[in-house]
Design a protein around this motif. Structure first.
Motif, PDB file in Angstrom:
ATOM      1  N   PHE A 252      21.286 -29.573  57.858  1.00 29.15           N
ATOM      2  CA  PHE A 252      21.282 -29.830  56.413  1.00 29.15           C
ATOM      3  C   PHE A 252      19.885 -29.738  55.810  1.00 29.15           C
ATOM      4  O   PHE A 252      19.739 -29.448  54.626  1.00 29.15           O
ATOM      5  CB  PHE A 252      21.861 -31.221  56.115  1.00 29.15           C
ATOM      6  N   VAL A 253      18.840 -30.041  56.604  1.00 32.99           N
ATOM      7  CA  VAL A 253      17.493 -30.054  56.016  1.00 32.99           C
ATOM      8  C   VAL A 253      16.687 -28.798  56.367  1.00 32.99           C
ATOM      9  O   VAL A 253      15.473 -28.799  56.256  1.00 32.99           O
ATOM     10  CB  VAL A 253      16.709 -31.322  56.437  1.00 32.99           C
ATOM     11  N   THR A 254      17.364 -27.732  56.768  1.00 34.27           N
ATOM     12  CA  THR A 254      16.622 -26.510  57.123  1.00 34.27           C
ATOM     13  C   THR A 254      16.466 -25.567  55.929  1.00 34.27           C
ATOM     14  O   THR A 254      16.026 -24.440  56.085  1.00 34.27           O
ATOM     15  CB  THR A 254      17.358 -25.722  58.223  1.00 34.27           C
ATOM     16  N   GLY A 255      16.900 -26.010  54.745  1.00 35.88           N
ATOM     17  CA  GLY A 255      16.885 -25.100  53.604  1.00 35.88           C
ATOM     18  C   GLY A 255      18.211 -24.392  53.466  1.00 35.88           C
ATOM     19  O   GLY A 255      18.336 -23.385  52.775  1.00 35.88           O
ATOM     20  N   LEU A 256      19.228 -24.940  54.132  1.00 36.10           N
ATOM     21  CA  LEU A 256      20.586 -24.401  54.040  1.00 36.10           C
ATOM     22  C   LEU A 256      21.068 -24.487  52.585  1.00 36.10           C
ATOM     23  O   LEU A 256      20.810 -25.489  51.914  1.00 36.10           O
ATOM     24  CB  LEU A 256      21.487 -25.261  54.940  1.00 36.10           C
ATOM     25  N   ASN A 257      21.753 -23.470  52.117  1.00 37.65           N
ATOM     26  CA  ASN A 257      22.351 -23.476  50.782  1.00 37.65           C
ATOM     27  C   ASN A 257      23.201 -24.745  50.608  1.00 37.65           C
ATOM     28  O   ASN A 257      24.106 -24.981  51.390  1.00 37.65           O
ATOM     29  CB  ASN A 257      23.231 -22.215  50.682  1.00 37.65           C
ATOM     30  N   PRO A 258      22.923 -25.561  49.573  1.00 37.07           N
ATOM     31  CA  PRO A 258      23.658 -26.827  49.423  1.00 37.07           C
ATOM     32  C   PRO A 258      25.166 -26.634  49.285  1.00 37.07           C
ATOM     33  O   PRO A 258      25.941 -27.477  49.720  1.00 37.07           O
ATOM     34  CB  PRO A 258      23.068 -27.442  48.145  1.00 37.07           C
ATOM     35  N   PHE A 259      25.598 -25.517  48.696  1.00 36.89           N
ATOM     36  CA  PHE A 259      27.043 -25.286  48.571  1.00 36.89           C
ATOM     37  C   PHE A 259      27.653 -25.099  49.962  1.00 36.89           C
ATOM     38  O   PHE A 259      28.692 -25.672  50.287  1.00 36.89           O
ATOM     39  CB  PHE A 259      27.330 -24.065  47.690  1.00 36.89           C
TER      40      PHE A 259
ATOM     41  N   ASP B 114      16.580 -36.775  61.646  1.00 31.08           N
ATOM     42  CA  ASP B 114      15.394 -36.918  62.500  1.00 31.08           C
ATOM     43  C   ASP B 114      14.791 -38.315  62.467  1.00 31.08           C
ATOM     44  O   ASP B 114      13.602 -38.488  62.694  1.00 31.08           O
ATOM     45  CB  ASP B 114      14.319 -35.868  62.146  1.00 31.08           C
ATOM     46  N   THR B 115      15.627 -39.327  62.166  1.00 37.84           N
ATOM     47  CA  THR B 115      15.168 -40.706  62.304  1.00 37.84           C
ATOM     48  C   THR B 115      15.892 -41.326  63.494  1.00 37.84           C
ATOM     49  O   THR B 115      16.767 -40.701  64.091  1.00 37.84           O
ATOM     50  CB  THR B 115      15.486 -41.557  61.063  1.00 37.84           C
ATOM     51  N   TYR B 116      15.565 -42.577  63.769  1.00 38.25           N
ATOM     52  CA  TYR B 116      16.217 -43.293  64.865  1.00 38.25           C
ATOM     53  C   TYR B 116      17.700 -43.539  64.604  1.00 38.25           C
ATOM     54  O   TYR B 116      18.450 -43.874  65.513  1.00 38.25           O
ATOM     55  CB  TYR B 116      15.482 -44.612  65.135  1.00 38.25           C
TER      56      TYR B 116
ATOM     57  N   ALA C  52      20.452 -43.360  67.511  1.00 36.84           N
ATOM     58  CA  ALA C  52      21.425 -44.428  67.740  1.00 36.84           C
ATOM     59  C   ALA C  52      22.839 -43.858  67.724  1.00 36.84           C
ATOM     60  O   ALA C  52      23.651 -44.134  68.614  1.00 36.84           O
ATOM     61  CB  ALA C  52      21.272 -45.498  66.676  1.00 36.84           C
ATOM     62  N   HIS C  53      23.148 -43.042  66.718  1.00 37.94           N
ATOM     63  CA  HIS C  53      24.502 -42.496  66.571  1.00 37.94           C
ATOM     64  C   HIS C  53      24.918 -41.701  67.801  1.00 37.94           C
ATOM     65  O   HIS C  53      25.939 -41.983  68.416  1.00 37.94           O
ATOM     66  CB  HIS C  53      24.578 -41.609  65.322  1.00 37.94           C
ATOM     67  N   PHE C  54      24.141 -40.694  68.166  1.00 34.68           N
ATOM     68  CA  PHE C  54      24.671 -39.824  69.218  1.00 34.68           C
ATOM     69  C   PHE C  54      24.561 -40.440  70.606  1.00 34.68           C
ATOM     70  O   PHE C  54      25.352 -40.112  71.489  1.00 34.68           O
ATOM     71  CB  PHE C  54      24.096 -38.397  69.135  1.00 34.68           C
ATOM     72  N   HIS C  55      23.616 -41.366  70.797  1.00 38.50           N
ATOM     73  CA  HIS C  55      23.600 -42.036  72.101  1.00 38.50           C
ATOM     74  C   HIS C  55      24.845 -42.904  72.282  1.00 38.50           C
ATOM     75  O   HIS C  55      25.444 -42.905  73.352  1.00 38.50           O
ATOM     76  CB  HIS C  55      22.332 -42.883  72.274  1.00 38.50           C
ATOM     77  N   ILE C  56      25.232 -43.642  71.240  1.00 41.21           N
ATOM     78  CA  ILE C  56      26.418 -44.493  71.385  1.00 41.21           C
ATOM     79  C   ILE C  56      27.671 -43.635  71.541  1.00 41.21           C
ATOM     80  O   ILE C  56      28.455 -43.810  72.461  1.00 41.21           O
ATOM     81  CB  ILE C  56      26.564 -45.457  70.189  1.00 41.21           C
ATOM     82  N   VAL C  57      27.867 -42.672  70.634  1.00 37.96           N
ATOM     83  CA  VAL C  57      29.162 -41.991  70.598  1.00 37.96           C
ATOM     84  C   VAL C  57      29.295 -40.939  71.699  1.00 37.96           C
ATOM     85  O   VAL C  57      30.366 -40.714  72.237  1.00 37.96           O
ATOM     86  CB  VAL C  57      29.433 -41.364  69.205  1.00 37.96           C
ATOM     87  N   MET C  58      28.202 -40.308  72.064  1.00 41.01           N
ATOM     88  CA  MET C  58      28.324 -39.238  73.054  1.00 41.01           C
ATOM     89  C   MET C  58      27.713 -39.644  74.383  1.00 41.01           C
ATOM     90  O   MET C  58      28.303 -39.437  75.436  1.00 41.01           O
ATOM     91  CB  MET C  58      27.628 -37.991  72.517  1.00 41.01           C
TER      92      MET C  58
ATOM     93  N   GLY D 271      16.088 -46.564  61.768  1.00 49.89           N
ATOM     94  CA  GLY D 271      16.339 -45.268  61.140  1.00 49.89           C
ATOM     95  C   GLY D 271      16.529 -45.383  59.638  1.00 49.89           C
ATOM     96  O   GLY D 271      16.021 -44.574  58.862  1.00 49.89           O
ATOM     97  N   LEU D 272      17.286 -46.420  59.215  1.00 50.05           N
ATOM     98  CA  LEU D 272      17.480 -46.624  57.769  1.00 50.05           C
ATOM     99  C   LEU D 272      16.144 -46.875  57.082  1.00 50.05           C
ATOM    100  O   LEU D 272      15.945 -46.508  55.930  1.00 50.05           O
ATOM    101  CB  LEU D 272      18.426 -47.812  57.529  1.00 50.05           C
ATOM    102  N   ALA D 273      15.211 -47.499  57.800  1.00 48.42           N
ATOM    103  CA  ALA D 273      13.885 -47.757  57.227  1.00 48.42           C
ATOM    104  C   ALA D 273      13.014 -46.504  57.263  1.00 48.42           C
ATOM    105  O   ALA D 273      11.866 -46.526  56.820  1.00 48.42           O
ATOM    106  CB  ALA D 273      13.203 -48.884  57.996  1.00 48.42           C
ATOM    107  N   GLY D 274      13.567 -45.409  57.820  1.00 48.71           N
ATOM    108  CA  GLY D 274      12.840 -44.136  57.794  1.00 48.71           C
ATOM    109  C   GLY D 274      12.002 -43.855  59.020  1.00 48.71           C
ATOM    110  O   GLY D 274      11.190 -42.921  59.018  1.00 48.71           O
ATOM    111  N   MET D 275      12.179 -44.634  60.086  1.00 50.02           N
ATOM    112  CA  MET D 275      11.332 -44.425  61.269  1.00 50.02           C
ATOM    113  C   MET D 275      11.725 -43.134  61.998  1.00 50.02           C
ATOM    114  O   MET D 275      12.864 -43.005  62.449  1.00 50.02           O
ATOM    115  CB  MET D 275      11.492 -45.629  62.203  1.00 50.02           C
ATOM    116  N   PRO D 276      10.816 -42.164  62.069  1.00 49.69           N
ATOM    117  CA  PRO D 276      11.196 -40.857  62.629  1.00 49.69           C
ATOM    118  C   PRO D 276      11.346 -40.883  64.153  1.00 49.69           C
ATOM    119  O   PRO D 276      10.783 -41.735  64.842  1.00 49.69           O
ATOM    120  CB  PRO D 276      10.037 -39.943  62.209  1.00 49.69           C
TER     121      PRO D 276
END
Length: 605
Positions: free
Chosen positions: A352-359, A428-430, A434-440, A491-496
């Protein structure tokens, strides 16, 4: 004598011996090498995958403990680190280069070598022939090759740790230009070349295995075993193999182009970017984003290649230990199928943050959120299977229930990340870690542990120690949540992610204590896995012996084989199947094996 002939000779022997080993000796004249090393018996190959996977799990886990040490105690020095790591930890402080090498190798080996090869390699090999009623895989020889390609990939990856410039250190996703430019960092030199060779060998192993699994499930089911009578484990492993066969070649092509850019002066991913001390590169027209498309087109199916086998085993184990039929069998297959299709349509949510067309991004948001539907169907069906069940809390069952818990809590954060607007902040935050370590990561490890505890008696004819199993479970589930739950807040606090030292930031300094806490728990959880290792290897030789053919009172075919099945699995005829695998608590009977003919007065519920 060909393999087939050997197997049929063994099958016709009609042995009455419970262990079925004596005739096995007569027909094969097996040596140590043919039985334990270059074995073509699917059960031995499964054990080879499992034990190799366990080796990598320990190594990958140890790496995470080492880099958690740096994250939890950025200012401390540990002289013993220099003794282990030498120049990578001068003065007892892990260098930045070593930190990134540890993070990269940790990610690579746990995703590919443990949770892909270790999980699918073990349970697809072990369960497919036993549960569909086949003597062995469609091609035992290709099966053996699949393991030895994985073994070779392991040797190459291991050797990359010992080269002078160090292992690859550009992250497990290997994005260019860090991976495409040899001069980008020390790890981008020989270490990266070895990483690519290892991964190429690994892809070959996965493809050989996957084609074999598909052929066996489609062509080698025993009489009466229609597709809709298959246990859910087999359905899950089937879809896993299909995903692998369709997506790994894309990753492979991405790696081939990377090898070209690195060594042959092409410009697939490199363009005329400026590099410190070098100026503009001579390359023209390449796109680093192209690599991300090729990588994630495998990378997203990959997370389901890891998750689906765990889901299938959990469905089976929950049903057996709830003494109830699995709830919604056809819906379970349908949701596996839906997940398999959608897995190919969501890869750009990593971008999503690579400059992908938002549409275009909004379409990927929709497809990503759609995957929550089949996932939710599975969750509700698992919970409904447990509902009012006569539950036996074996260690395998605990890990299966733990899997469901982790899948729910890890999956919910995926709904956040699937929103492109939110992802701009969270990417690219924590929170992602957290998400992919728990779920996957953790959830699939739980599926793997559930499978090991449940099928160990069939693998080795002995039980794992229950008490150690319970200790292993409780420390691991409590620890997993204590490690990864706090990371959501960071991650919510923005820690990369992927930073070597956070203590120099005013904003992230306040997490110092939390990071120490996470690191401490990580070490405790790692030591609990060592406890499991001890239980595993001790029980192979000294565990309590299995005396009944069907210790869990299960309906599936693997429990109709001798206690220690020889090569060929069944000494006489392969049993015929008359019903599905989930007749538990029906008509007053505790369980009805798949081999029991349907009675005239049997109810249809």
């Amino acid at each position: 004598m060909s393999n087939e002939a050997v197997i049929h000779a063994h099958a016709g022997a009609g042995t009455h011996d419970a262990h079925g080993d004596h005739h096995h000796e007569h027909h094969h004249h097996e040596t140590f090498i043919t039985k334990y090393v270059f074995s073509q018996d699917h059960k031995m190959i499964a054990k080879q995958f499992l034990i190799t996977g366990m080796f990598w799990a320990v190594l990958g886990g140890l790496m995470s403990v080492l880099f958690r040490l740096q994250l939890g105690y950025p200012d401390a020095t540990f002289p013993w680190l220099e003794d282990i790591l030498g120049k990578w930890a001068k003065g007892g402080h892990i260098s930045a280069e070593a930190y990134y090498a540890l993070v990269t190798t940790h990610g690579t080996v746990l995703v590919f070598f443990v949770l892909t090869a270790g999980l699918s390699g073990t349970f697809a090999n072990f369960l497919i022939p036993l549960q569909v009623g086949a003597r062995d895989m469609a091609s035992p020889f290709l099966n053996m090759l699949s393991y030895w390609f994985f073994f070779t990939a392991s040797v190459v990856m291991l050797s990359s740790i010992f080269v002078e410039t160090g292992p690859f250190s550009g992250g497990w996703t290997a994005y260019p230009p860090l991976s495409a430019l040899g001069s980008a960092s020390p790890g981008s030199q020989t270490g990266m070349d070895l990483w690519l060779v290892s991964m190429a060998l690994f892809v070959v192993s996965s493809l050989l295995g996957g084609l074999n699994y598909i052929a066996t499930i489609l062509n080698m089911r025993t009489k009466g075993m229609s597709m809709t009578r298959l246990p859910l484990t087999i359905w899950a492993l089937f879809f896993t193999a299909v995903l692998g066969v369709l997506s790994f070649p894309v990753l492979f092509s991405g790696f081939i182009l990377l090898i070209f850019d690195r060594n042959f002066g092409t410009s697939f991913y490199l363009s005329d970017i400026f590099v410190n001390g070098v100026g503009a590169l001579p390359n023209e027209g390449g796109s680093a984003i192209l690599y991300q498309h090729l990588f994630w087109f495998l990378g997203h199916p990959e997370v389901y290649i890891i998750l689906l086998p765990a889901m299938g085993m959990v469905s089976e184990i929950l049903s057996v230990n709830s003494r109830k039929p699995i709830f919604g069998y056809m819906a379970m297959i349908g949701s596996l199928f839906a997940i398999a299709i959608l897995a190919f349509l969501v890869w750009a949510h990593h971008m999503f943050v690579t400059g992908l067309n938002p549409f275009l991004g909004s379409i990927f948001v929709l497809l990503t959120l759609l995957i929550a539907v089949p996932s939710a169907i599975k969750v509700f069906n698992w919970l409904t299977t447990l509902w009012r069940g006569n539950i036996r809390f074996t260690p395998g069952m605990q890990f299966a229930i733990g899997f469901v818990s982790l899948f729910i809590s890890g999956g919910l954060t995926g709904i956040w990340l699937g929103n492109s607007a939110l992802d701009i902040h969270l990417h690219d935050t924590y929170f992602v870690v957290a998400h992919f370590h728990i779920v996957m990561g953790v959830a699939s490890m739980f599926g793997m542990f559930a499978g090991i505890y449940h099928w160990f008696p069939k693998m080795y004819g002995r039980y794992l120690n229950n008490t150690l199993g319970y200790v292993h479970f409780w420390i691991t589930i409590a620890g997993a949540y204590m490690i990864f739950w706090p990371m959501h807040y960071e991650g919510l606090a923005g820690m990369p992610r992927r930073y070597y030292d956070y203590s120099i930031w005013e904003s992230f300094k306040r997490f110092g204590e939390l990071n120490r806490f996470i690191s401490t728990v990580a070490m405790i959880v790692f030591s609990a896995q060592i406890l499991f290792l001890f239980n595993f290897f001790y029980s192979i030789f000294k565990g309590r012996k299995v005396t009944s053919l069907n210790p869990w009172g299960s309906n599936t075919l693997e429990w109709t084989t001798p206690l220690r099945p020889g090569h060929g699995n069944w000494p006489g005829e392969i049993p015929e199947v008359h019903r599905w695998a989930y007749d538990y608590g029906k008509d007053g009977k505790d369980f009805i094996s798949q081999t029991t003919p349907v009675g005239a007065d049997e109810s249809h519920h």
